[in-house]
Design a protein around this motif. Sequence first.
Motif, PDB file in Angstrom:
ATOM      1  N   PHE A  33      49.655  48.852 -21.351  1.00 22.16           N
ATOM      2  CA  PHE A  33      50.118  48.914 -19.963  1.00 22.16           C
ATOM      3  C   PHE A  33      49.426  50.052 -19.215  1.00 22.16           C
ATOM      4  O   PHE A  33      49.004  49.892 -18.056  1.00 22.16           O
ATOM      5  CB  PHE A  33      51.640  49.101 -19.935  1.00 22.16           C
ATOM      6  CG  PHE A  33      52.200  49.264 -18.552  1.00 22.16           C
ATOM      7  CD1 PHE A  33      52.326  48.174 -17.705  1.00 22.16           C
ATOM      8  CD2 PHE A  33      52.604  50.517 -18.104  1.00 22.16           C
ATOM      9  CE1 PHE A  33      52.828  48.329 -16.421  1.00 22.16           C
ATOM     10  CE2 PHE A  33      53.108  50.682 -16.830  1.00 22.16           C
ATOM     11  CZ  PHE A  33      53.229  49.582 -15.988  1.00 22.16           C
ATOM     12  N   VAL A  34      49.295  51.217 -19.872  1.00 25.57           N
ATOM     13  CA  VAL A  34      48.632  52.349 -19.226  1.00 25.57           C
ATOM     14  C   VAL A  34      47.168  52.030 -18.945  1.00 25.57           C
ATOM     15  O   VAL A  34      46.636  52.339 -17.858  1.00 25.57           O
ATOM     16  CB  VAL A  34      48.751  53.607 -20.116  1.00 25.57           C
ATOM     17  CG1 VAL A  34      47.902  54.738 -19.566  1.00 25.57           C
ATOM     18  CG2 VAL A  34      50.209  54.044 -20.210  1.00 25.57           C
ATOM     19  N   VAL A  37      46.962  49.741 -15.938  1.00 24.81           N
ATOM     20  CA  VAL A  37      47.154  50.475 -14.681  1.00 24.81           C
ATOM     21  C   VAL A  37      45.894  51.238 -14.304  1.00 24.81           C
ATOM     22  O   VAL A  37      45.477  51.247 -13.136  1.00 24.81           O
ATOM     23  CB  VAL A  37      48.361  51.428 -14.806  1.00 24.81           C
ATOM     24  CG1 VAL A  37      48.449  52.350 -13.590  1.00 24.81           C
ATOM     25  CG2 VAL A  37      49.650  50.640 -14.956  1.00 24.81           C
ATOM     26  N   LEU A  40      43.321  48.860 -12.927  1.00 21.89           N
ATOM     27  CA  LEU A  40      43.654  48.448 -11.560  1.00 21.89           C
ATOM     28  C   LEU A  40      43.338  49.560 -10.563  1.00 21.89           C
ATOM     29  O   LEU A  40      42.833  49.293  -9.469  1.00 21.89           O
ATOM     30  CB  LEU A  40      45.133  48.051 -11.471  1.00 21.89           C
ATOM     31  CG  LEU A  40      45.529  46.770 -12.199  1.00 21.89           C
ATOM     32  CD1 LEU A  40      47.028  46.537 -12.088  1.00 21.89           C
ATOM     33  CD2 LEU A  40      44.772  45.571 -11.626  1.00 21.89           C
ATOM     34  N   VAL A  41      43.630  50.800 -10.950  1.00 24.86           N
ATOM     35  CA  VAL A  41      43.336  51.925 -10.055  1.00 24.86           C
ATOM     36  C   VAL A  41      41.838  52.033  -9.798  1.00 24.86           C
ATOM     37  O   VAL A  41      41.400  52.381  -8.696  1.00 24.86           O
ATOM     38  CB  VAL A  41      43.889  53.237 -10.661  1.00 24.86           C
ATOM     39  CG1 VAL A  41      43.389  54.449  -9.886  1.00 24.86           C
ATOM     40  CG2 VAL A  41      45.411  53.210 -10.666  1.00 24.86           C
TER      41      VAL A  41
END
Length: 308
Positions: A33-34, A37, A40-41
């Motif tokens: 999950f990290v 993220v 995506l950033v």
Amino acid sequence: MSATRSVTVPAGKARKHRPLDAPPLPSRMLTGFVLLVICLVVLLPFLGIVSTSLAPSSQVNGAGGFVLWPEGLDLSAYESIFAGGVVTRALLVSVGITVVGTLISLFVTAMLAYALSRPGSYGHGVVLSLVLVSLLFAPGLIPNYLVVKQFGLLDSYWALILPTALSAFNVIVMRSFFMAIPRELIESARIDGAGDFGVFLRIVLPLSKAVLAVIGLFYAVGYWNAFFNALLYINDTAKWPLQLVLRTYVINNAQLGGADLGTSSDALPPQASIQMAILVVSIVPILVLYPFLQRHFAKGVLTGAVKG
């Protein structure tokens, strides 16, 4: 005395054990999950840049200059910057400087690294010490400018190439790679009558494609992204590289008119679309080049760094 019984477990019913060093499932899910993220950033701003450059003018104006997903494809921004104006000229300048500068830097770095990798070569210790000193103590801005001015390189393309043609770090990495080449190969070539240049061209360089690709990419990225030398040494706007145009018209938000782009001012797309198109053009060449050289990174850099 009690007899010891052995129990045989069928192969199909054998229990599957998780490796001892594998983290538990919740930890792996959190790590995934990290990473998602973080991806995506990193990707969302780039997606917005590309979308804004391709979005119709009405959508860009309605969104305030930043579009995350275009409603249609409009190539007018790219047509404007490739119409023969300042951006087209700057792109050709950057390509020329990158190609010529990378070739010169690779040639000089490989020659110096090979000479320093041969123990007993003339001036080996002194030259190696100078390379290490230049790695630790970089010259200042004013001495650099005075040297460039003294050699008459101001307002010249050579001012963007020669001051950065040699990197001490790249010399050390390539030297370490050359030292890892078996001496038996070089000695056998010398027995066959090959001289220093023959050994270098026929033995060393063919075995060093990995480190040449990596160091070449380092130099190419440096030349492509450099703008500060152009800001210092180039006064003629016709000789500006793409990165200086990017700094002037995108970062400083200067307006690009029809005269600058070589097209009519009546049909210009929004300034945001033009700026994002310039940004995409400055990013895409390195993104396209990197995947072809990625497989050489581990062998080219790690081998030179560890075995040195």
